[in-house]
Design a protein around this motif. Structure first.
Motif, PDB file in Angstrom:
ATOM      1  N   CYS A 280       0.857  -1.188   0.000  1.00 40.38           N
ATOM      2  CA  CYS A 280       0.000   0.000   0.000  1.00 40.38           C
ATOM      3  C   CYS A 280       0.886   1.228   0.000  1.00 40.38           C
ATOM      4  O   CYS A 280       2.095   1.135   0.201  1.00 40.38           O
ATOM      5  CB  CYS A 280      -0.968   0.000   1.185  1.00 40.38           C
ATOM      6  N   ASP A 281       0.269   2.355  -0.257  1.00 39.02           N
ATOM      7  CA  ASP A 281       1.001   3.623  -0.249  1.00 39.02           C
ATOM      8  C   ASP A 281       1.067   4.174   1.169  1.00 39.02           C
ATOM      9  O   ASP A 281       0.059   4.187   1.879  1.00 39.02           O
ATOM     10  CB  ASP A 281       0.279   4.668  -1.109  1.00 39.02           C
ATOM     11  N   LEU A 282       2.258   4.643   1.534  1.00 42.05           N
ATOM     12  CA  LEU A 282       2.415   5.371   2.795  1.00 42.05           C
ATOM     13  C   LEU A 282       3.180   6.662   2.506  1.00 42.05           C
ATOM     14  O   LEU A 282       3.951   6.726   1.545  1.00 42.05           O
ATOM     15  CB  LEU A 282       3.203   4.534   3.810  1.00 42.05           C
ATOM     16  N   PRO A 283       3.000   7.669   3.353  1.00 39.39           N
ATOM     17  CA  PRO A 283       3.750   8.909   3.125  1.00 39.39           C
ATOM     18  C   PRO A 283       5.251   8.644   3.238  1.00 39.39           C
ATOM     19  O   PRO A 283       5.686   7.844   4.068  1.00 39.39           O
ATOM     20  CB  PRO A 283       3.287   9.823   4.270  1.00 39.39           C
ATOM     21  N   LYS A 284       6.021   9.349   2.409  1.00 39.28           N
ATOM     22  CA  LYS A 284       7.469   9.131   2.373  1.00 39.28           C
ATOM     23  C   LYS A 284       8.135   9.463   3.704  1.00 39.28           C
ATOM     24  O   LYS A 284       9.193   8.952   4.018  1.00 39.28           O
ATOM     25  CB  LYS A 284       8.099   9.991   1.274  1.00 39.28           C
TER      26      LYS A 284
ATOM     27  N   VAL B  78      -6.517  11.154   8.575  1.00 36.88           N
ATOM     28  CA  VAL B  78      -7.663  10.711   7.772  1.00 36.88           C
ATOM     29  C   VAL B  78      -7.258  10.645   6.294  1.00 36.88           C
ATOM     30  O   VAL B  78      -7.637   9.716   5.571  1.00 36.88           O
ATOM     31  CB  VAL B  78      -8.868  11.654   7.998  1.00 36.88           C
ATOM     32  N   GLU B  79      -6.426  11.605   5.869  1.00 37.30           N
ATOM     33  CA  GLU B  79      -5.940  11.588   4.484  1.00 37.30           C
ATOM     34  C   GLU B  79      -5.066  10.347   4.235  1.00 37.30           C
ATOM     35  O   GLU B  79      -5.178   9.682   3.205  1.00 37.30           O
ATOM     36  CB  GLU B  79      -5.135  12.865   4.216  1.00 37.30           C
TER      37      GLU B  79
ATOM     38  N   ILE C 114      -4.504   4.706   2.131  1.00 39.10           N
ATOM     39  CA  ILE C 114      -4.319   3.271   2.381  1.00 39.10           C
ATOM     40  C   ILE C 114      -5.519   2.490   1.839  1.00 39.10           C
ATOM     41  O   ILE C 114      -5.352   1.464   1.176  1.00 39.10           O
ATOM     42  CB  ILE C 114      -4.095   3.010   3.889  1.00 39.10           C
ATOM     43  N   TRP C 115      -6.739   2.986   2.069  1.00 40.68           N
ATOM     44  CA  TRP C 115      -7.925   2.262   1.559  1.00 40.68           C
ATOM     45  C   TRP C 115      -7.882   2.166   0.037  1.00 40.68           C
ATOM     46  O   TRP C 115      -8.333   1.184  -0.542  1.00 40.68           O
ATOM     47  CB  TRP C 115      -9.229   2.954   1.957  1.00 40.68           C
TER      48      TRP C 115
END
Length: 200
Positions: free
Chosen positions: A16-20, A175-176, A181-182
């Motif tokens: 999944c994507d996570l903030p860098k 929340v962003e 992630i969703w």
């Protein structure tokens, strides 16, 4: 807006994507096999992925799944459950897995430490965004929790009033991140759940 990158979790079984700006805590200390813990290098927020055994009765629906969420939340905060307030719970859709029709729910809660807390650095309160993804066939619940400590001087208290629906910047960011992630969460190797669930 945070900039994101796609992260392999659990050895690439999940992505999944996570903030860098989030770092993998397992590089710093030991993390249990069933967890992935990421922490904001510029702040106090942490993101925890937890593969646990499914709780509650078989089947799905707001009541069954709602009770499961409560059970997981109680497990997480332990005896401090009386310091937790749940503000809202909503059904959640994992975009890349929507064909699987997996039930998922997200709650937003706050936990306020006991007044007797003697740590100067104890947060005024911690906001918790917890998403529960239910894999009934695998007898597994996946929890994705974003913990957002609000520490005096590190946030603008006037901007946060959950009674009024004012989330403030830190919760807004969480929340962003949860929404990203969703959108991007994907299970690549379902064999993972046989392994981790047995050990848990």
């Amino acid at each position: 807006m945070s900039s994101y990158r796609n992260i392999p979790l659990y050895g690439g079984a999940v992505t999944c994507d996570l903030p860098k700006r989030f770092a993998d805590v397992s590089k710093l200390r030991q993390v249990p096999d069933h967890q992935e813990v990421w922490i904001d290098k510029d702040g106090f927020t942490s993101i925890i992925f937890d593969i646990t055994e499914r709780v509650g009765e078989p089947g799905s629906g707001p009541e069954i799944d709602g009770r499961a969420m409560t059970t997981h939340l109680e497990d997480m905060v332990g005896s401090d459950i009386n310091t937790v307030k749940i503000w809202n719970t909503a059904e959640t859709e994992f975009t890349r897995m929507q064909d699987l029709k997996l039930p998922a729910y997200t709650l937003i809660a706050t936990q306020t430490p006991h007044a007797a807390s003697d740590q100067a650095s104890a947060p005024d309160f911690t906001a918790i965004t917890m998403t529960l993804l239910r894999l009934e066939k695998e007898d597994t619940d996946i929890l994705i929790t974003i913990n957002v400590p609000h520490i005096k001087g590190e946030y603008d208290a006037d901007e946060v009033d959950l009674e009024l629906g004012k989330q403030g910047k830190l919760i807004g960011d969480a929340v962003e991140i949860a929404a990203r992630i969703w959108e991007t969460f994907e299970i690549k190797d379902w064999g993972l759940f046989g392994e981790t669930a047995r050990h848990h």
